[in-house]
Write an enzyme that holds these catalytic residues in place. Structure first.
Site, short mmCIF file in Angstrom:
data_model
loop_
_atom_site.label_atom_id
_atom_site.label_comp_id
_atom_site.label_asym_id
_atom_site.label_seq_id
_atom_site.Cartn_x
_atom_site.Cartn_y
_atom_site.Cartn_z
N HIS A 164 -5.28 -3.70 -2.22
CA HIS A 164 -5.03 -2.74 -3.31
C HIS A 164 -5.01 -3.40 -4.68
O HIS A 164 -4.83 -2.73 -5.69
CB HIS A 164 -3.72 -1.98 -3.08
CG HIS A 164 -3.87 -0.88 -2.09
ND1 HIS A 164 -4.48 0.31 -2.38
CD2 HIS A 164 -3.51 -0.80 -0.79
CE1 HIS A 164 -4.48 1.09 -1.31
NE2 HIS A 164 -3.89 0.44 -0.33
N LYS A 192 -11.94 -0.11 -1.27
CA LYS A 192 -11.05 0.65 -2.16
C LYS A 192 -11.65 0.70 -3.56
O LYS A 192 -12.61 1.42 -3.78
CB LYS A 192 -9.65 0.07 -2.07
CG LYS A 192 -9.07 0.42 -0.70
CD LYS A 192 -7.74 -0.12 -0.36
CE LYS A 192 -7.33 0.46 0.99
NZ LYS A 192 -6.56 -0.43 1.81
N SER A 218 0.80 -1.23 0.00
CA SER A 218 0.00 0.00 0.00
C SER A 218 0.83 1.28 0.00
O SER A 218 0.34 2.32 -0.41
CB SER A 218 -0.97 0.00 1.18
OG SER A 218 -0.29 -0.30 2.38
#
Ligand SMILES: *Cc1c(COP(=O)(O)O)cnc(C)c1O
Length: 393
Positions: free
Chosen positions: A210, A241, A182
């Site tokens: 991610h 996300k 990240s």
């Protein structure tokens, strides 16, 4: 009477003296590529809203319908009365999408990681963990009370040698890595890690926060990116996300998921998502399947932006994904860089110790599929100007 919390004030004063004190920036409207923070319109290079799904019409519509039909909350934890049909539908959707046997959704990616690691392992076990793994993995490791052996970042040979060294010890071994890291935006060497795990009979786990919606076909993640289906026992992803909503999930065998129903503490002791959250997540997976152009645009913007940053002379570290750090060195300089960029109209957070090691402070940029070329060019102009002023380039 002295205030027994006075030491907190002293700690905050120390942060202020070191230039490390940070105020929360407040978003005035929607999470968009150009947005209003603290009353100022800025080009937003801070969100994890990779595909712009936080404001996607199909997700809004799904949330509104679920709100009207099922109300605002689930009213209980999953294991008592808080499992709604829409929670089950979402889990089935994700399992099919990830080509896994089963899936369980948690309230957040953090809860999914911490809850799973702590449930699956115990005090006689050994966790082999990349040094840059996410805080939620580290907390899960600590909660499990297993021994933790950290290997240097992305060093699969070092991970293997820990597995070899510990082969004769009793206890289960778990090899765990982020899919996309990240803070650096680099990708785990998953094929080599999987081989090491298989060679030593270890459990292989990946945190794809991610990578979900970013890597692999239609955003299926790192396992799909490398074609390693069936060889990673525990896949964690986030719904917070690229998916644009909130939550985390674990995919794996049916028995893993049923075990987590019985032992994962955030699942057992914390209320499930509101139905509107589950409904918008469901819609998001349909968007991933129906609008692959979004992910293509994300990568096109990523390639453009990263290349131009490098041409300007910025050090983008190890990045190979839409997360692109600009390495600066000292935390105070990173925070100053961030503040001056904000004044200039670009929002990119400064990140220093303890989120990243001492001396590796940076600002972190994340482009999304929804940034226009002209917004990115404008941002590059401001980055160049401030970067030169602060002698970063
Ligand atoms: C953001 C993040 C999480 C936590 O996900 P949330 O859904 O925001 O709780 C876990 N792991 C990694 C690597 C992350 O970047």
């Amino acid at each position: 009477m002295p205030n027994p919390l006075h030491y907190l004030t002293e700690e905050l004063d120390t942060l202020k003296q070191k230039g490390l004190y940070q105020r929360l920036r407040v978003l005035g409207g929607e999470q968009l590529p150009v947005a209003e923070f603290d009353g100022r319109r800025v080009i937003n290079l801070c969100s994890n809203n990779y595909l712009g799904l936080t404001t996607h019409p199909k997700l809004r519509e799904a949330a509104a319908q679920a709100l009207a039909r099922y109300g605002v909350g689930s009213g209980a934890v999953r294991t008592i009365a808080g499992t709604m049909a829409i929670h089950m539908a979402l889990e089935e959707k994700i399992a099919a999408f990830k080509k896994a046997e089963a899936c369980v959704v948690f309230q957040s990616g953090f809860a999914a990681n911490a809850g799973t690691v702590a449930a699956v392992l115990g005090k006689d076990d050994i966790i082999i963990s990349d040094e840059l793994n996410h805080a939620s993995i580290i907390d899960g490791c600590r909660l499990s009370r297993a021994a933790i052996r950290v290997f240097p970042h992305k060093d699969a040979a070092a991970a293997e040698s820990i597995l070899a060294d510990t082969a004769s010890l009793p206890g289960r071994k778990l090899l765990i890595t982020d899919g996309v890291f990240s803070m650096d935006g680099d990708i785990a060497p998953l094929p080599a890690l999987v081989e090491a795990a298989e060679k030593h009979g270890a459990i292989m786990m990946i945190d794809d926060a991610h990578a979900s919606g970013v890597l692999g076909r239609n955003g299926r993640g790192t396992v799909d990116h490398y074609g390693l289906h069936g060889r990673v026992h525990i896949q964690v992803g986030t719904l917070s996300k690229a998916i644009g909503v909130l939550g985390g999930y674990v995919c794996g065998s049916r028995d893993l998921i049923e075990f987590l129903y019985h032992r994962a503490r955030p699942f057992l002791f914390s209320t499930s998502h509101p139905p509107s959250v589950a409904a918008s997540c469901l819609a998001a997976f349909e968007v991933l399947e129906q609008e692959p152009g979004l992910i293509e645009q994300l990568w096109e913007n990523t390639r453009f932006f990263k290349k131009r940053l490098q041409q300007l002379g910025f050090n983008t570290g190890l990045s190979e994904t839409p997360i692109t750090p600009i390495m600066v060195g000292e935390a105070a300089l990173a925070h100053q860089f961030s503040r001056e960029l904000f004044e200039g109209g670009v929002f990119a957070t400064g990140i220093g110790y303890p989120t990243v090691p001492h001396g590796k402070a940076r600002i972190r940029t994340i482009v999304t599929a929804t940034h226009t070329r002209s917004e990115l060019e404008q941002a590059l102009g401001i980055l160049e100007q401030v970067g030169k002023k602060l002698k970063i380039i």
